[in-house]
Write a protein that holds these residues in place. Structure first.
Motif, short mmCIF file in Angstrom:
data_model
loop_
_atom_site.label_atom_id
_atom_site.label_comp_id
_atom_site.label_asym_id
_atom_site.label_seq_id
_atom_site.Cartn_x
_atom_site.Cartn_y
_atom_site.Cartn_z
N UNK A 227 53.62 37.36 26.97
CA UNK A 227 54.34 36.58 28.00
C UNK A 227 55.68 37.23 28.34
N UNK A 228 56.40 37.70 27.34
CA UNK A 228 57.69 38.33 27.60
C UNK A 228 57.53 39.63 28.38
N UNK A 229 56.49 40.39 28.02
CA UNK A 229 56.25 41.65 28.75
C UNK A 229 55.95 41.39 30.22
N UNK A 230 55.03 40.44 30.48
CA UNK A 230 54.67 40.12 31.86
C UNK A 230 55.88 39.57 32.61
N UNK A 231 56.63 38.66 31.96
CA UNK A 231 57.80 38.08 32.63
C UNK A 231 58.85 39.14 32.93
N UNK A 251 55.99 34.82 44.58
CA UNK A 251 54.80 34.94 43.73
C UNK A 251 55.16 35.39 42.33
N UNK A 252 56.13 36.29 42.23
CA UNK A 252 56.54 36.76 40.91
C UNK A 252 57.17 35.63 40.10
N UNK A 253 58.03 34.83 40.75
CA UNK A 253 58.64 33.72 40.04
C UNK A 253 57.60 32.69 39.62
N UNK A 254 56.59 32.47 40.48
CA UNK A 254 55.52 31.53 40.13
C UNK A 254 54.73 32.07 38.93
N UNK A 255 54.47 33.37 38.93
CA UNK A 255 53.73 33.97 37.81
C UNK A 255 54.55 33.88 36.52
N UNK A 256 55.87 34.10 36.62
CA UNK A 256 56.74 33.96 35.44
C UNK A 256 56.68 32.55 34.91
N UNK A 257 56.71 31.58 35.81
CA UNK A 257 56.66 30.17 35.40
C UNK A 257 55.34 29.86 34.67
N UNK A 337 49.14 44.23 27.04
CA UNK A 337 50.59 44.25 26.79
C UNK A 337 51.05 45.66 26.44
N UNK A 338 50.31 46.35 25.57
CA UNK A 338 50.68 47.72 25.22
C UNK A 338 50.60 48.65 26.42
N UNK A 339 49.59 48.43 27.28
CA UNK A 339 49.46 49.28 28.46
C UNK A 339 50.64 49.07 29.40
N UNK A 340 51.11 47.83 29.52
CA UNK A 340 52.27 47.56 30.38
C UNK A 340 53.54 48.15 29.79
N UNK A 341 53.65 48.15 28.48
CA UNK A 341 54.88 48.65 27.85
C UNK A 341 54.93 50.17 27.79
N UNK A 342 53.80 50.78 27.40
CA UNK A 342 53.82 52.20 27.08
C UNK A 342 53.03 53.06 28.06
N UNK A 343 52.21 52.42 28.91
CA UNK A 343 51.34 53.21 29.75
C UNK A 343 51.85 53.38 31.17
#
Length: 416
Positions: A227-231, A251-257, A337-343
């Motif tokens: 959740x923190x990575x996506x947010x 849309x981004x704020x809605x997805x964060x919510x 999550x790992x793909x978003x952080x490191x990829x």
């Protein structure tokens, strides 16, 4: 040694607590003493036939021995030793049947407790008051002692000698109680300590608790970390496009919510498990855990965060056992999550449900020459999940790409 050091055992709080423990044994021995006196009178009485007296004696002896051998008596002695002797003794394993050796050790401990307690109680109601009376006489108090009532060194006609003898008796009683209490504290672990089977049961229970804690830690790491990575990605993209693309920002704020709400639900579930006690679960209802049935929502959330995901599902994920589906969902979640952080670049996700199994594969390009380290908590969590279900995990670089491939056994009942 100083006078203070000599007198220290007499004034320590532990000595007084141990004295209470010994006196408790004396109190418990009183019924046995009364029973012994009654049977002694019964057997010496000429009006009772001897065979009848012997038979009643055997029945009474059997009834007297039974409480000593009960598991509940051992549990009570353990509680008393922990509270009054300050001895570290583990609680008896609930529902565990104690063996004969442990039962006999506990019976020996109870017998010694009753015997030493009876001795201390007898001294407390006989020698102690007498010594106190003559010590009071030495201090000049009129205790009403008659001059011809002499008992050993206690001679009313010689108040000084009797008073000093009284002091000596009080000191000796104090040291005797301190010594017996210290001996009881040293012997308690030997006679009341757990047997090997109890130690094994305690270790197994501890292993179960540690495994549950590790599982909850994995749940928190995977859910909240994702959740923190996506947010974070959504917030960064929204900041960059705030002025040029307000619709994307909304849309981004809605997805964060939505992501934050799901993370809060997962957190509430884990905290609810942590609050569970032996009396029952916590009053807070636990949220249902996500499974691969909700894979589309997970992939959509990753895409909303700006991650390009090419997903393919082969087979009925809704036919998987619940535990395999839950662990599979967490593996995919951690992989994204790992793909978003490191990829970098798109992520290729494949979920296949062959007969009696589950296969998950995630492939993505990595930044530079390395991806997530093999000792990262995320990969460690994946390995633990896979190993607990008897599966296999292969994670590592493949040229300029990083691949995670997990295979899990998923036996399913054949339709009848």
């Amino acid at each position: 040694m100083t006078v203070r050091g000599v007198l220290a055992p007499l004034v320590r709080g532990s000595t007084w607590r141990r004295a209470v423990f010994l006196l408790l044994g004396g109190v418990l021995a009183l019924p046995y003493a009364l029973l012994a006196v009654a049977f002694a009178q019964l057997l010496t009485s000429t009006g009772v036939p001897r065979p009848l007296g012997v038979g009643l004696l055997l029945v009474g002896a059997g009834l007297a021995v039974v409480p000593v051998l009960l598991a509940g008596s051992r549990a009570l002695e353990i509680a008393a030793a922990r509270a009054l002797l300050a001895v570290e003794l583990p609680e008896p394993a609930p529902g565990h049947r104690i063996d004969r050796e442990t039962r006999l050790r506990a019976a020996l401990w109870i017998a010694l407790h009753l015997a030493t307690g009876a001795t201390v109680l007898f001294a407390a109601i006989s020698a102690f008051p007498m010594a106190l009376v003559f010590v009071a006489g030495l201090a000049g108090f009129d205790v009403g002692a008659v001059s011809d009532e002499r008992l050993g060194p206690f001679d009313p006609a010689r108040p000084v000698t009797a008073g000093l003898a009284g002091v000596a008796v009080l000191v000796a009683l104090g040291y005797a109680v301190a010594g017996l209490g210290a001996l009881a504290a040293s012997m308690a672990p030997v006679l009341l300590g757990p047997a090997q089977a109890e130690r094994i049961a305690a270790l197994e229970a501890r292993a179960v608790r540690l495994a549950e804690r590790n599982r909850l830690a994995r749940e928190l790491h995977d859910s909240v970390g994702h959740a923190l990575t996506v947010a974070t990605l959504q917030a960064g993209a929204a900041r960059e496009l705030l002025d040029t693309d307000p619709e994307f920002t909304r849309r981004a704020l809605r997805a964060i919510e939505e992501t934050s709400r799901r993370a809060m639900d997962d957190l509430d579930h884990v905290l609810g498990l942590l609050r569970e006690t032996d009396a029952g679960p916590a009053s807070t209802p636990n949220a249902p855990q996500p499974t691969l049935v909700g894979l589309d929502r997970l992939v959509a959330a990753a895409r909303d965060a700006g991650l390009v995901v090419e997903a393919r599902v082969d087979g009925p994920v809704d036919a998987l056992p619940a535990v395999v589906s839950r662990e599979g969902y967490r593996i995919v979640q951690e992989g994204l999550t790992n793909a978003a952080r490191h990829g970098r670049g798109p992520v290729t996700l494949r979920v296949a449900v062959p007969p009696q199994g589950l296969e998950i594969e995630l492939v993505n390009a990595v930044r530079g020459t390395t991806g997530p380290t093999g000792g990262g908590r995320g990969l460690d969590g994946m390995r633990e999940r896979v190993l607990l279900l008897g599966g296999h995990l292969d994670a590592g670089p493949r040229g300029d790409r990083w691949r995670v491939r997990a295979t899990l056994p998923a036996p399913r009942e054949e339709p009848g």
